[in-house]
Design an enzyme around this catalytic site. Structure first.
Site, PDB file in Angstrom:
ATOM      1  N   CYS A 114      80.019 -50.625  27.272  1.00 55.86           N
ATOM      2  CA  CYS A 114      79.055 -49.983  28.199  1.00 55.86           C
ATOM      3  C   CYS A 114      80.088 -49.017  29.360  1.00 55.86           C
ATOM      4  CB  CYS A 114      77.575 -49.713  28.439  1.00 55.86           C
ATOM      5  SG  CYS A 114      77.253 -51.691  28.930  1.00 55.86           S
ATOM      6  N   HIS A 165      69.954 -51.483  24.365  1.00 54.85           N
ATOM      7  CA  HIS A 165      70.011 -49.979  22.919  1.00 54.85           C
ATOM      8  C   HIS A 165      70.584 -50.432  22.013  1.00 54.85           C
ATOM      9  CE1 HIS A 165      71.795 -48.089  27.712  1.00 54.85           C
ATOM     10  NE2 HIS A 165      70.781 -47.287  26.848  1.00 54.85           N
TER      11      HIS A 165
HETATM   12  C1  CIR Z   1      70.914 -49.248  32.338  1.00 55.57           C
HETATM   13  O1  CIR Z   1      69.864 -49.690  32.738  1.00 55.57           O
HETATM   14  O2  CIR Z   1      70.639 -47.931  32.149  1.00 55.57           O
HETATM   15  C2  CIR Z   1      72.388 -50.040  33.064  1.00 55.57           C
HETATM   16  N1  CIR Z   1      71.766 -51.107  34.441  1.00 55.57           N
HETATM   17  C3  CIR Z   1      72.869 -50.493  32.746  1.00 55.57           C
HETATM   18  C4  CIR Z   1      73.180 -49.812  31.083  1.00 55.57           C
HETATM   19  C5  CIR Z   1      74.175 -49.561  29.775  1.00 55.57           C
HETATM   20  N2  CIR Z   1      74.046 -49.672  28.951  1.00 55.57           N
HETATM   21  C6  CIR Z   1      74.649 -49.936  28.048  1.00 55.57           C
HETATM   22  O3  CIR Z   1      74.276 -51.178  27.068  1.00 55.57           O
HETATM   23  N3  CIR Z   1      75.102 -48.901  26.711  1.00 55.57           N
END
Ligand code: CIR
Length: 261
Positions: free
Chosen positions: A256, A165
């Site tokens: 997150c 992201h």
């Molecule tokens: C994913 O791949 O969607 C989750 N395992 C990790 C999301 C991390 N989110 C973020 O950095 N905003």
């Protein structure tokens, strides 16, 4: 920006079944719970009240609540996460946000957007185009922000091999100060409308720490990254170092793990 509340969701027993590109092995459930408790304690220490959602056995990536909504001024917009297995996470976050926002909008199909791709810097929003956020999703959020008087820049990070992201690589600390990891610099941010008075460049070996968050009078940073911590302290910031190794194994960072408003 002052925050008075955050929404969080502790990991469930199936946390290790979530999406990841990391090759650090599966997260330890008990350690992940302890680390999540530590993260919550830090938010409380920053003066933020917490809404704790229940872990949902259907959604192992549920702790990464930031991806499911974007809060902008007095409004919130529910996302359509770019990873299909995560789409059902939005519903329970919507219920929680409903008690705080009368103006609750949604990203509509075919748009997709993850909150991790949205970086607010005062009145300016940077939106990343990524493997999760597509052009339709970015445009919908851009219109939403503009209608509410914000300015917007859209940064294409789709060519990056390291950024899941946009906020994997940048953080806005406040008062014109940014943190940026490898490949993201002052010129890029300024070219997309951001006011960049100062920027702390994060070296590749500390790249994970670029995902830090300013919460009221403190900056939360991942534990184990002394150079960034020292650079932030040198600029007068109070840093709280938080252990998040088990979330790193699932591609997640500090931002997150909460929705702050
Ligand atoms: C994913 O791949 O969607 C989750 N395992 C990790 C999301 C991390 N989110 C973020 O950095 N905003």
């Amino acid at each position: 920006m002052q925050f008075s509340r955050a929404i969080v969701r502790p990991p469930g027993r199936n946390f290790a079944d979530g999406l990841t590109s990391a090759s650090e092995g599966p997260p330890d459930f008990a350690a992940a719970c302890r680390q999540h408790d530590g993260y919550c304690a830090a938010l409380l220490q920053c003066g933020v009240a917490l809404t704790r959602l229940l872990p949902d056995p259907d959604f192992p990536d549920g702790p990464f609540v930031e991806d499911t909504a974007v809060v902008a001024a007095a409004s919130a917009i529910l996302t359509r996460p770019g990873a299909a297995p995560r789409s059902g996470e939005v519903q329970s976050v919507a219920l929680a946000l409903n008690s705080f926002f009368s103006d609750l909008q949604r990203i509509e199909a075919p748009g997709t957007l993850d909150g991790g791709d949205v970086c607010q810097a005062d009145d300016h929003f940077l939106i990343g185009l990524s493997a999760r956020t597509n052009e339709e999703g970015a445009q919908q959020l851009a219109e939403h922000c503009k209608r509410r008087g914000h300015t917007v820049g859209i940064i294409d990070i789709r060519a990056s091999k390291t950024l899941l992201h946009l906020k994997t690589g940048i953080a806005y600390v406040g008062e014109g100060l940014w943190v940026a990891g490898p490949g993201l610099d002052r010129d890029l941010l300024a070219a997309h409308g951001a006011r960049v008075d100062e920027l702390i460049g994060v070296a590749a070996r500390e790249a994970y720490a670029a995902n830090c968050i300013r919460v009221n009078d403190s900056v939360l940073i991942a534990a184990g990254y002394p150079r960034l911590a020292a650079a932030l302290r040198e600029k007068g910031h109070h840093c709280l170092a938080i252990e998040v190794s088990e979330f790193k194994k699932m591609d997640g960072g500090l931002s997150c793990l909460s929705l702050r408003f």
